[in-house]
Write a protein that holds these residues in place. Structure first.
Motif, PDB file in Angstrom:
ATOM      1  N   GLU A 172      99.221  93.789  50.148  1.00  0.00           N
ATOM      2  CA  GLU A 172      99.996  93.934  50.145  1.00  0.00           C
ATOM      3  C   GLU A 172     100.526  92.299  49.909  1.00  0.00           C
ATOM      4  O   GLU A 172     101.590  91.577  49.507  1.00  0.00           O
ATOM      5  CB  GLU A 172     100.685  94.910  51.233  1.00  0.00           C
ATOM      6  N   LYS A 173      99.368  91.408  50.186  1.00  0.00           N
ATOM      7  CA  LYS A 173     100.706  90.348  50.277  1.00  0.00           C
ATOM      8  C   LYS A 173      99.634  89.138  48.976  1.00  0.00           C
ATOM      9  O   LYS A 173      99.808  88.099  49.205  1.00  0.00           O
ATOM     10  CB  LYS A 173      99.073  89.324  51.270  1.00  0.00           C
ATOM     11  N   LYS A 174      99.220  90.322  47.940  1.00  0.00           N
ATOM     12  CA  LYS A 174      99.545  90.030  46.736  1.00  0.00           C
ATOM     13  C   LYS A 174     101.362  89.942  46.324  1.00  0.00           C
ATOM     14  O   LYS A 174     101.093  89.164  45.677  1.00  0.00           O
ATOM     15  CB  LYS A 174      98.726  90.842  45.809  1.00  0.00           C
ATOM     16  N   LYS A 175     102.440  90.321  47.232  1.00  0.00           N
ATOM     17  CA  LYS A 175     103.420  90.547  46.355  1.00  0.00           C
ATOM     18  C   LYS A 175     104.367  89.346  47.490  1.00  0.00           C
ATOM     19  O   LYS A 175     103.360  88.933  48.492  1.00  0.00           O
ATOM     20  CB  LYS A 175     103.943  91.920  47.036  1.00  0.00           C
ATOM     21  N   GLU A 176     104.787  88.736  46.526  1.00  0.00           N
ATOM     22  CA  GLU A 176     105.066  87.266  47.247  1.00  0.00           C
ATOM     23  C   GLU A 176     106.287  87.862  48.225  1.00  0.00           C
ATOM     24  O   GLU A 176     107.340  88.767  48.408  1.00  0.00           O
ATOM     25  CB  GLU A 176     106.372  86.826  46.241  1.00  0.00           C
ATOM     26  N   GLY A 177     106.399  87.438  49.181  1.00  0.00           N
ATOM     27  CA  GLY A 177     107.353  87.198  50.476  1.00  0.00           C
ATOM     28  C   GLY A 177     107.933  86.275  50.706  1.00  0.00           C
ATOM     29  O   GLY A 177     108.248  85.038  51.041  1.00  0.00           O
ATOM     30  N   PHE A 178     109.164  86.576  50.598  1.00  0.00           N
ATOM     31  CA  PHE A 178     110.439  85.573  51.091  1.00  0.00           C
ATOM     32  C   PHE A 178     111.618  86.636  51.506  1.00  0.00           C
ATOM     33  O   PHE A 178     111.452  87.731  52.502  1.00  0.00           O
ATOM     34  CB  PHE A 178     111.792  85.776  49.830  1.00  0.00           C
ATOM     35  N   ILE A 179     112.631  85.834  52.977  1.00  0.00           N
ATOM     36  CA  ILE A 179     113.232  85.930  53.432  1.00  0.00           C
ATOM     37  C   ILE A 179     114.897  86.054  52.934  1.00  0.00           C
ATOM     38  O   ILE A 179     115.023  84.516  52.857  1.00  0.00           O
ATOM     39  CB  ILE A 179     112.918  85.737  55.198  1.00  0.00           C
TER      40      ILE A 179
END
Length: 573
Positions: A172-179
């Motif tokens: 799942e961390k292959k997806k970029e994470g944003f806040i």
């Protein structure tokens, strides 16, 4: 990034291959990142203090038509705590709904979204796929929110947002994470804490009802952007929409640029890398290799960096195209596959396009440093006329340098000139902080529009702004147009008067003491407090309405906020 102490550690960080590394997938398709380095070999005499340094512009561009963007995970932190400030927009929750509706519509079934509402932070917040059903559920969750409570728990909510992204599986961390944070920035504890820099926080505040300094601190600490959510007409700003579009169009992640010098001249080294907010490293053993962490790139995005070379002999100038090597690595596509591509090295001399690009980027970087220095010195005590004068003079001096003249003659700094003019004008009006920190935020991260072809028309120090100081102008700039909407001076006179009165009433409201201390039961005390609050709000609205009416009829008010007490009493009578 700390410099390592051994050659082995430096080789690992600078991307040197090792026996344990598997072959990297290399692609030569048209829809890959384009990397070019321009070595300005005639620039060693431009500025005396840089006489021994040769600038190399490293420029990477993501193609506009890359279709297989990277899926993303977004956590939205929504501050719905009751704001005591009278400047909070009456339709605050409506603005929040519209802002989140835009986010949700930009995500697709490959993306996920979690929503955290503060101060009522629950345990059920999880990432949900933005299928049609997921989008409906997310929007229903947002619409069900209501302003409640006055505790500001933004820091706690941001910590939880990071924990949600940290808790994902490796796949799942292959997806970029944003806040995404939408708040008035009243949680003063934030500036005392070190925020998790793992995920960029894109912070948005309500126009004149938020703490710009705190929101900028959040964005800057996490390599995110800061801008204003709504304009003076309570429309969602283009700065906000441009940022969301950028997040939802990432085509390259974990992008890293490597530059190396293969010549044998012992005196030739890399002396500095001007990379702004982006982390960079120069090998501390022979200083002939460097790297820049570019991070994510959206479709059509461009990033530029200046690498300075020290001790380059004139006999090497024509050979630099062979002696310099640049390459870029990134992860792209739905599966975030690793890709690598070598870049082109171009020798640039004054009078050619590459040379002008180098000059323009050096000017832009210096302008960002100047604005950052102004913010550090003046933002705590207010952006005074002295700050505006200092900024304008330094900008004039910068434009008069050799680099400044070369870039200006080719119109590559026309937009920058217009932005500096606008910034100085808003500072003279005493309302430039939001504009400045927003500008500094996006310039540091190079969230920039294409350069205009026309020259900036301004030739002298500005005195009046011709666009909003609250993020509308810079919003238009981010979106790609100059956006310098014309406005009559009379409108600003009226707005200035309204803002002074609103600031006064905000102070009165925030300083409202508890009514009937100890004399009423809890419910009665709260009721009495609310009645008093409503009375003050009614007085405020009447004061502002009468002030506008008086101004329209030609009776100009010159009273300062501290003298408004008597005037308010007269109006109410």
């Amino acid at each position: 990034m700390p410099v390592q102490d051994t050659a082995t550690e430096n080789a690992a960080q600078l991307g040197e291959p090792s026996n344990s590394q598997s072959p990297m997938r290399t692609t030569t398709a048209e829809n890959t990142l384009q990397l070019t380095a321009y070595a300005k070999v005639d620039a060693t005499h431009a500025w005396p203090e840089w006489r021994a340094n040769l600038p190399v512009l490293v420029h990477v561009v993501a193609p506009q038509d890359m279709l297989d963007r990277i899926p993303i995970d977004v956590v939205a932190v929504l501050d719905v705590g009751y704001s005591h400030g009278a400047l909070a927009p009456a339709n605050r929750m409506c603005l929040l709904n519209r802002a989140m509706d835009f986010v949700i519509r930009k995500l697709n079934s490959q993306d996920r979204l979690a929503i955290i509402a503060t101060p009522k932070i629950g345990e059920e917040e999880t990432l949900m796929a933005m299928t049609s059903d997921g989008q409906r559920k997310a929007m229903s969750r947002v619409k069900a929110l209501a302003a409640s409570g006055d505790n500001k728990l933004v820091l706690k909510a941001l910590t939880k947002a990071g924990a949600i992204l940290d808790g994902r599986t490796e796949e799942e961390k292959k997806k970029e994470g944003f806040i995404i944070l939408i708040s008035d920035g009243e949680d003063s504890s934030i500036c005392l804490e070190t925020l998790n820099p793992m995920y960029p926080v894109h912070a948005f505040g309500f126009r004149d009802a938020h703490n710009a300094g705190q929101m900028h601190h959040i964005a800057k600490s996490t390599s995110g952007t800061y801008c204003v959510l709504n304009d003076e007409h309570d429309q969602i700003t283009e700065a906000y929409t441009a940022c969301i579009v950028s997040i939802a169009s990432v085509v390259a992640a974990r992008t890293k640029i490597y530059i190396s010098y293969t010549g044998r001249e012992a005196t030739t080294t890399f002396s500095d890398i001007k990379s702004g907010t982006f982390k960079s490293l120069i090998d501390n053993v022979d200083r002939k290799r460097g790297s820049i962490n570019v991070g994510t790139l959206q479709a059509g995005a461009a990033r530029s960096f200046i690498v300075y070379m020290h001790g380059v002999e004139e006999k090497e100038h024509d050979e630099l195209a062979k002696l310099l090597s640049v390459r870029v690595e990134s992860y792209a596509g739905l599966r975030a596959e690793e890709r690598e591509k070598a870049g082109e090295v171009v020798i640039a001399r004054k009078g050619v396009d590459g040379s002008r690009k180098v000059a323009a980027e050096i000017v832009r970087i210096k302008a960002v440093e100047i604005v950052g220095g102004i913010l550090d010195r003046y933002s705590g005590n207010g952006l005074t006329g002295a700050a505006a004068d200092e900024l304008w003079q330094k900008w004039i001096n910068l434009k008069s340098t050799e680099y400044g003249r070369e870039a200006s003659d080719s119109c590559l700094t026309a937009r920058l000139d217009a932005e500096m003019e606008e910034m100085v004008a808003t500072m003279r009006q005493g309302s430039g902080l939001s504009y400045m920190v927003s500008w500094h935020s996006r310039q540091s991260l190079q969230h920039l529009p294409p350069q205009p072809e026309a020259k900036a028309k301004a030739k002298g120090p500005p005195s009046m702004p011709d666009a909003s100081a609250w993020g509308v102008l810079d919003a238009s700039v981010i979106a790609g147009g100059c956006g310098r909407g014309k406005r009559k001076r009379e409108h600003y006179t009226e707005m200035e008067m309204i803002e002074r009165r609103m600031a006064y009433w905000s102070t009165v409201l925030c300083g409202l003491p508890p009514m009937h201390k100890g004399d009423c039961p809890g419910h009665a005390a709260m009721l009495s407090q609310e009645v008093s609050r409503k009375s003050i709000l009614q007085a405020m609205y009447k004061d502002v309405f009468l002030a506008v009416a008086m101004n329209t009829s030609g009776s100009k008010s010159t009273e300062c906020p501290c003298c408004l007490g008597a005037a308010n009493k007269r109006h109410l009578d």
